[in-house]
Design a protein around this motif. Structure first.
Motif, PDB file in Angstrom:
ATOM      1  N   GLU A 113      -0.523  14.031   5.717  1.00 50.60           N
ATOM      2  CA  GLU A 113      -0.135  12.960   6.462  1.00 50.60           C
ATOM      3  C   GLU A 113      -0.119  13.475   8.016  1.00 50.60           C
ATOM      4  O   GLU A 113      -0.922  12.668   8.890  1.00 50.60           O
ATOM      5  N   GLU A 114       0.484  14.212   8.309  1.00 48.62           N
ATOM      6  CA  GLU A 114       0.324  14.886   9.749  1.00 48.62           C
ATOM      7  C   GLU A 114      -0.927  15.177  10.377  1.00 48.62           C
ATOM      8  O   GLU A 114      -1.369  14.922  11.485  1.00 48.62           O
ATOM      9  N   ILE A 115      -1.633  15.756   9.482  1.00 49.02           N
ATOM     10  CA  ILE A 115      -2.963  16.429   9.932  1.00 49.02           C
ATOM     11  C   ILE A 115      -3.970  15.042  10.009  1.00 49.02           C
ATOM     12  O   ILE A 115      -4.522  14.760  11.078  1.00 49.02           O
ATOM     13  N   ARG A 116      -3.918  13.926   9.145  1.00 50.95           N
ATOM     14  CA  ARG A 116      -4.665  12.724   9.241  1.00 50.95           C
ATOM     15  C   ARG A 116      -4.154  11.820  10.457  1.00 50.95           C
ATOM     16  O   ARG A 116      -4.914  11.187  11.179  1.00 50.95           O
ATOM     17  N   LEU A 117      -2.966  11.866  10.634  1.00 52.66           N
ATOM     18  CA  LEU A 117      -2.230  11.427  11.931  1.00 52.66           C
ATOM     19  C   LEU A 117      -2.910  11.472  13.095  1.00 52.66           C
ATOM     20  O   LEU A 117      -3.354  10.896  13.946  1.00 52.66           O
ATOM     21  N   MET A 118      -2.790  13.019  13.257  1.00 56.07           N
ATOM     22  CA  MET A 118      -3.457  13.834  14.547  1.00 56.07           C
ATOM     23  C   MET A 118      -5.092  13.432  14.462  1.00 56.07           C
ATOM     24  O   MET A 118      -5.745  13.281  15.625  1.00 56.07           O
ATOM     25  N   ARG A 119      -5.546  13.737  13.585  1.00 50.42           N
ATOM     26  CA  ARG A 119      -7.101  13.429  13.595  1.00 50.42           C
ATOM     27  C   ARG A 119      -7.229  11.737  14.036  1.00 50.42           C
ATOM     28  O   ARG A 119      -8.477  11.563  14.817  1.00 50.42           O
ATOM     29  N   ILE A 120      -6.599  10.848  13.423  1.00 45.09           N
ATOM     30  CA  ILE A 120      -6.754   9.634  14.023  1.00 45.09           C
ATOM     31  C   ILE A 120      -6.490   9.662  15.445  1.00 45.09           C
ATOM     32  O   ILE A 120      -7.442   9.014  16.256  1.00 45.09           O
ATOM     33  N   LYS A 121      -5.440  10.284  16.011  1.00 45.65           N
ATOM     34  CA  LYS A 121      -5.257  10.017  17.385  1.00 45.65           C
ATOM     35  C   LYS A 121      -6.370  10.730  18.069  1.00 45.65           C
ATOM     36  O   LYS A 121      -6.801  10.152  19.035  1.00 45.65           O
ATOM     37  N   PHE A 122      -6.862  11.677  17.505  1.00 44.25           N
ATOM     38  CA  PHE A 122      -7.992  12.470  18.310  1.00 44.25           C
ATOM     39  C   PHE A 122      -9.199  11.550  18.480  1.00 44.25           C
ATOM     40  O   PHE A 122      -9.837  11.417  19.447  1.00 44.25           O
ATOM     41  N   ILE A 123      -9.550  10.811  17.197  1.00 41.59           N
ATOM     42  CA  ILE A 123     -10.713  10.195  17.229  1.00 41.59           C
ATOM     43  C   ILE A 123     -10.606   9.062  18.202  1.00 41.59           C
ATOM     44  O   ILE A 123     -11.559   8.369  18.744  1.00 41.59           O
ATOM     45  N   SER A 124      -9.686   8.479  18.185  1.00 41.03           N
ATOM     46  CA  SER A 124      -9.099   7.120  18.929  1.00 41.03           C
ATOM     47  C   SER A 124      -9.352   7.605  20.427  1.00 41.03           C
ATOM     48  O   SER A 124      -9.732   6.810  21.322  1.00 41.03           O
ATOM     49  N   GLU A 125      -8.609   8.663  20.801  1.00 43.61           N
ATOM     50  CA  GLU A 125      -8.625   9.075  22.269  1.00 43.61           C
ATOM     51  C   GLU A 125      -9.963   9.603  22.625  1.00 43.61           C
ATOM     52  O   GLU A 125     -10.461   9.458  23.938  1.00 43.61           O
ATOM     53  N   MET A 126     -10.711  10.561  21.778  1.00 43.51           N
ATOM     54  CA  MET A 126     -11.668  11.280  22.138  1.00 43.51           C
ATOM     55  C   MET A 126     -13.009  10.900  21.552  1.00 43.51           C
ATOM     56  O   MET A 126     -14.094  11.351  22.093  1.00 43.51           O
ATOM     57  N   GLY A 127     -13.090  10.356  20.688  1.00 44.17           N
ATOM     58  CA  GLY A 127     -14.344   9.602  19.940  1.00 44.17           C
ATOM     59  C   GLY A 127     -14.626  10.873  19.093  1.00 44.17           C
ATOM     60  O   GLY A 127     -13.861  12.032  18.943  1.00 44.17           O
ATOM     61  N   TYR A 128     -15.636  10.642  17.970  1.00 47.41           N
ATOM     62  CA  TYR A 128     -16.276  11.870  17.276  1.00 47.41           C
ATOM     63  C   TYR A 128     -17.712  11.756  17.212  1.00 47.41           C
ATOM     64  O   TYR A 128     -18.172  10.775  17.085  1.00 47.41           O
ATOM     65  N   MET A 147       0.954  -1.038   0.067  1.00 46.10           N
ATOM     66  CA  MET A 147      -0.068  -0.224  -0.029  1.00 46.10           C
ATOM     67  C   MET A 147       0.883   1.455  -0.140  1.00 46.10           C
ATOM     68  O   MET A 147       2.025   1.105   0.305  1.00 46.10           O
ATOM     69  N   ASP A 148       0.339   2.490  -0.381  1.00 46.60           N
ATOM     70  CA  ASP A 148       0.931   3.533  -0.122  1.00 46.60           C
ATOM     71  C   ASP A 148       0.419   3.971   1.313  1.00 46.60           C
ATOM     72  O   ASP A 148      -0.325   3.530   1.893  1.00 46.60           O
ATOM     73  N   ILE A 149       1.093   4.964   1.691  1.00 46.43           N
ATOM     74  CA  ILE A 149       0.882   5.432   3.037  1.00 46.43           C
ATOM     75  C   ILE A 149      -0.551   6.119   3.193  1.00 46.43           C
ATOM     76  O   ILE A 149      -1.251   5.969   4.205  1.00 46.43           O
ATOM     77  N   ASP A 150      -1.186   6.756   2.143  1.00 51.11           N
ATOM     78  CA  ASP A 150      -2.378   7.120   2.141  1.00 51.11           C
ATOM     79  C   ASP A 150      -3.718   6.042   2.241  1.00 51.11           C
ATOM     80  O   ASP A 150      -4.454   5.902   2.909  1.00 51.11           O
ATOM     81  N   GLU A 151      -3.233   4.985   1.433  1.00 48.37           N
ATOM     82  CA  GLU A 151      -4.056   3.973   1.695  1.00 48.37           C
ATOM     83  C   GLU A 151      -4.004   3.080   3.214  1.00 48.37           C
ATOM     84  O   GLU A 151      -5.165   2.800   3.658  1.00 48.37           O
ATOM     85  N   LEU A 152      -3.047   3.151   3.833  1.00 48.60           N
ATOM     86  CA  LEU A 152      -2.820   2.785   5.065  1.00 48.60           C
ATOM     87  C   LEU A 152      -3.539   3.503   6.152  1.00 48.60           C
ATOM     88  O   LEU A 152      -4.223   3.156   6.855  1.00 48.60           O
ATOM     89  N   LEU A 153      -3.440   4.617   5.819  1.00 45.87           N
ATOM     90  CA  LEU A 153      -4.132   5.822   6.998  1.00 45.87           C
ATOM     91  C   LEU A 153      -5.642   5.539   6.472  1.00 45.87           C
ATOM     92  O   LEU A 153      -6.229   5.889   7.563  1.00 45.87           O
ATOM     93  N   ASP A 154      -6.202   5.512   5.344  1.00 42.63           N
ATOM     94  CA  ASP A 154      -7.462   5.039   4.970  1.00 42.63           C
ATOM     95  C   ASP A 154      -8.057   3.954   5.970  1.00 42.63           C
ATOM     96  O   ASP A 154      -9.113   3.854   6.458  1.00 42.63           O
ATOM     97  N   ASP A 155      -7.178   2.795   6.140  1.00 41.33           N
ATOM     98  CA  ASP A 155      -7.579   1.734   6.603  1.00 41.33           C
ATOM     99  C   ASP A 155      -7.714   2.070   8.074  1.00 41.33           C
ATOM    100  O   ASP A 155      -8.543   1.351   8.955  1.00 41.33           O
ATOM    101  N   ILE A 156      -6.447   2.598   8.404  1.00 42.13           N
ATOM    102  CA  ILE A 156      -6.613   2.965  10.149  1.00 42.13           C
ATOM    103  C   ILE A 156      -7.645   3.909  10.403  1.00 42.13           C
ATOM    104  O   ILE A 156      -8.208   3.717  11.391  1.00 42.13           O
TER     105      ILE A 156
END
Length: 161
Positions: free
Chosen positions: A146-161, A83-92
């Motif tokens: 990528e950095e924005i997506r990573l932090m959004r993933i972290k936020f959703i994982s920790e805080m929910g949405y 995968m490329d990193i974008d596809e991986l971030l999509d899955d994460i």
């Protein structure tokens, strides 16, 4: 029957208007003929496509979760899954959106300092939509997608949405 191609008695019984009784009484001949037709004409049944794609996606997502638990760098995970990193971030993102918590701190700490993380985390906390496009507009001059997506993933994982 012409759209779902039932090849077992159970599949036939699930068709509207057939039911378990009719399927048991008359079903054997129907499923035999349908099965032969499917094989002879190499038909991909909707049932087969759904099962295969969900199973494969689930295996990949489980492998991603395990790799993250072992703190493997995301670029290595992507490479190992072709995968490329974008596809991986999509899955994460899909994993996190389904309610599974993922801890990417080991990776985020390598690419963003504490102040940057706090800045973006605060943005998502105050954001009404959590929409990535809005985040790109607001934060895009200072951070990569990528950095924005990573932090959004972290936020959703920790805080929910």
């Amino acid at each position: 029957m012409a759209t779902t191609y039932p090849i077992t008695i159970d599949e036939l019984a699930n068709i509207s208007g057939v039911g378990a009784g009719k399927a048991k009484r008359y079903g054997d001949e129907f499923v035999q003929v349908i099965k032969r037709h499917v094989e002879d004409n190499e038909i991909d049944r909707p049932e087969d496509l759904i099962v295969r794609s969900v199973a494969n996606k689930s295996k990949v997502k489980i492998a991603i979760i395990h790799a993250i638990d072992r703190k493997i760098p995301l670029d290595e995970i992507a490479r190992s899954k072709c995968m490329d990193i974008d596809e991986l971030l999509d899955d994460i993102e899909a994993i996190v959106n389904s309610g599974t918590k993922i801890n990417l701190n080991y990776y985020i700490d390598e690419v963003l300092d504490e102040d940057q993380q706090e800045d973006m985390f605060e943005y998502f906390k105050e954001s009404e939509s959590g929409d990535l496009n809005d985040a790109y507009k607001e934060l895009g001059n200072e951070y990569t997608d990528e950095e924005i997506r990573l932090m959004r993933i972290k936020f959703i994982s920790e805080m929910g949405y």
